[in-house]
Design a protein around this motif. Structure first.
Motif, PDB file in Angstrom:
ATOM      1  N   THR A 101       0.844  -1.199   0.000  1.00 59.87           N
ATOM      2  CA  THR A 101       0.000   0.000   0.000  1.00 59.87           C
ATOM      3  C   THR A 101       0.881   1.252   0.000  1.00 59.87           C
ATOM      4  OG1 THR A 101      -1.697  -1.184   1.245  1.00 59.87           O
ATOM      5  CG2 THR A 101      -1.842   1.224   1.182  1.00 59.87           C
ATOM      6  N   ILE A 102       0.564   2.167  -0.900  1.00 62.37           N
ATOM      7  CA  ILE A 102       1.265   3.446  -0.963  1.00 62.37           C
ATOM      8  C   ILE A 102       0.229   4.544  -0.817  1.00 62.37           C
ATOM      9  CG2 ILE A 102       2.743   4.963  -2.340  1.00 62.37           C
ATOM     10  CD1 ILE A 102       3.699   2.390  -3.768  1.00 62.37           C
ATOM     11  N   ARG A 103       0.465   5.472   0.141  1.00 64.06           N
ATOM     12  CA  ARG A 103      -0.528   6.499   0.419  1.00 64.06           C
ATOM     13  C   ARG A 103       0.136   7.875   0.383  1.00 64.06           C
ATOM     14  NH1 ARG A 103      -2.076   4.582   4.669  1.00 64.06           N
ATOM     15  NH2 ARG A 103      -1.025   5.872   6.246  1.00 64.06           N
ATOM     16  N   LEU A 104      -0.416   8.741  -0.466  1.00 65.64           N
ATOM     17  CA  LEU A 104       0.054  10.123  -0.592  1.00 65.64           C
ATOM     18  C   LEU A 104      -1.006  11.039   0.000  1.00 65.64           C
ATOM     19  CD1 LEU A 104       1.872  12.403  -1.764  1.00 65.64           C
ATOM     20  CD2 LEU A 104       0.581  12.154  -3.912  1.00 65.64           C
ATOM     21  N   SER A 105      -0.592  11.921   0.942  1.00 65.77           N
ATOM     22  CA  SER A 105      -1.575  12.805   1.580  1.00 65.77           C
ATOM     23  C   SER A 105      -0.939  14.152   1.912  1.00 65.77           C
ATOM     24  CB  SER A 105      -2.129  12.158   2.866  1.00 65.77           C
ATOM     25  OG  SER A 105      -1.086  11.873   3.783  1.00 65.77           O
ATOM     26  N   GLN A 106      -1.799  15.159   1.916  1.00 63.61           N
ATOM     27  CA  GLN A 106      -1.381  16.526   2.261  1.00 63.61           C
ATOM     28  C   GLN A 106      -1.787  16.809   3.705  1.00 63.61           C
ATOM     29  OE1 GLN A 106       0.126  19.328   0.248  1.00 63.61           O
ATOM     30  NE2 GLN A 106       0.402  19.747   2.447  1.00 63.61           N
TER      31      GLN A 106
END
Length: 466
Positions: A385-390
């Motif tokens: 799982t790869i998660r990109l968040s601001q």
């Protein structure tokens, strides 16, 4: 040296306390002798001319006692002799002794004269003053007390010879004056002796401390010079070592770079041979092993070249506006074939496009290494799982694998060069131990940070924040 200095300072601090056990150093005599030189001239001069103002008094008041004049002239003669010795610097080293002689002569002869005149009040006042002056003279306590006692003994003996009976009020008044003056002089002798010893003790220890400080200062200067010389030698050795390392690094770079091209050629021939042997399974299997070995070698060489580049201090960063979501999707797509070989799925979560001002090549290397690591150490048939968040003040990217997780030993050396994890790749892939050190270096060049945690359900997550 430091221990000696501390001992001196401790003694100096104790000086304000009890001085009854203070042992006078041999140089204390020299100190008294030096002070005696100051008192010697005025004392000798006073003794020499003392008969002048009193000669008329002696003749007027006691013409019946002719012995007064010889006694007074004897004192003048003693003073004159010592004055002569002092002026011509003779026996100057014995100034203390000469001063003691002068004071003793004044006290003894004054006692004789007062005894001769039967304690005449006119003479008694001068005698009491003489007794009270003795404590102020820089003599040792022993000599001062002896002079006082000798003067009193001479007075009383002379008085007994002259039959002083102390029956009249004047006689009793004179006796009382002598007793009071004697007691006060004795107490003053003890007091001033103690003060002189205390003062000298302080001066002596301060001098010793200053000497120790000067010696320590010289030792520190010498040590500093040695340190500077050693530092200069170390700097020179460091420069020589740096040049050797740079030379070896350049040679390695040339050698590694030159190895990459032949391996690419070998890989090309392996592809050709695979096409020629597609009907021969045994040969094809052998060629596939050769292909894997060559590919691993090319990967190691690429990592070495990239690691060498990452170690340089002046890596140029060509920043531009990057879409992190688009960049991550591209890198994930490039690694899906590798993940499919282990029946792994890659899930990418991102709300929307997030822009970041960074170097596209360095950012690509960061994502490439972290995703390939997750594939290497995750088990077969698992989800990456790869998660990109601001976040409110930073961008966060989480790379979550399904491997065995990280041990305490792994955490201690996680981002060090050539440091391999305790876990082994689940598909027998190659691991050079360089990928995470490259990632950390490139993340820090972008003023970011990277760290790793173990997941509660197993595996590990590598978290990058910009």
């Amino acid at each position: 040296m430091i221990t000696k200095l501390l001992e001196q300072l401790q003694k100096l601090a104790e000086l304000t306390g009890n001085f009854s056990d203070f042992i006078i150093e041999p140089s204390f005599n020299a100190e008294l002798n030096s002070k005696a030189k100051t008192f010697l001239f005025p004392a000798a001069l006073l003794a020499t001319v003392s008969w002048v103002p009193f000669l008329f008094i002696d003749i007027s008041l006691h013409p019946d006692i002719p012995l007064l004049i010889p006694v007074r002239l004897t004192l003048s003669l003693v003073g004159l002799v010592i004055l002569f010795l002092f002026i011509f610097r003779l026996l100057i080293r014995y100034s203390y002794v000469m001063l003691a002689i002068i004071i003793a002569a004044m006290a003894l002869l004054s006692g004789v004269m007062v005894g001769l005149v039967r304690a005449d009040p006119v003479y008694m006042g001068g005698y009491c003053i003489t007794l009270l002056i003795i404590p102020f003279i820089p003599l040792r306590r022993r000599e001062s007390i002896l002079i006082l006692l000798a003067s009193l003994v001479v007075y009383f003996i002379t008085g007994m010879i002259n039959r002083i009976e102390y029956s009249s009020s004047n006689d009793l008044y004179s006796l009382a004056n002598i007793i009071i003056a004697s007691i006060m002089a004795t107490l003053a002798v003890y007091f001033f002796d103690r003060e002189r010893k205390t003062s000298y003790g302080k001066s002596y220890l301060i001098q010793q401390t200053n000497t120790a400080l000067e010696t320590s200062n010289l030792d520190l200067i010498r040590a500093k010079q040695k340190i500077e010389q050693t530092s200069e030698k170390l700097n020179q050795a460091n420069q020589n070592l740096t040049r050797e390392i740079e030379l070896k690094s350049d040679l390695m770079h040339v050698a590694v770079h030159n190895l990459k091209n032949p391996l690419q050629v070998i890989l090309g021939y392996v592809e050709v041979l695979k096409m020629d042997n597609h009907e021969h399974p045994k040969n094809l299997a052998k060629l596939q092993k050769v292909e894997k070995s060559v590919t691993d070698m090319i990967d190691i060489i690429s990592k070495l070249l990239e690691s060498e580049r990452a170690e340089k201090d002046n890596i140029p960063i060509r920043r531009q506006n990057l879409g992190l979501k688009q960049l991550l999707e591209s890198v994930i797509q490039n690694n899906r074939v590798q993940a499919s070989m282990k029946n792994q799925a890659i899930q990418f979560d991102s709300d929307s496009e997030i822009h970041f001002n960074g170097d596209p090549h360095l950012m690509n290397q960061i994502f490439e290494n972290l995703i390939s690591n997750a594939i290497k150490f995750s088990r077969h048939d698992s989800m990456i799982t790869i998660r990109l968040s601001q976040k409110p003040s930073f961008i966060q990217i989480v790379f979550k694998d399904c491997g065995p997780g990280l041990s305490e030993k792994d955490h201690a050396g996680l981002f060090k060069k050539f440091k391999k994890l305790s876990a082994k790749p689940t598909g027998n892939e190659n691991s050079s131990g360089l990928g995470l050190s490259i990632v950390k270096r490139y993340v820090e060049l972008h003023q970011g940070k990277i760290y790793a945690i173990n997941n509660s359900e197993g595996g590990a997550s590598f978290i990058v924040e910009f």
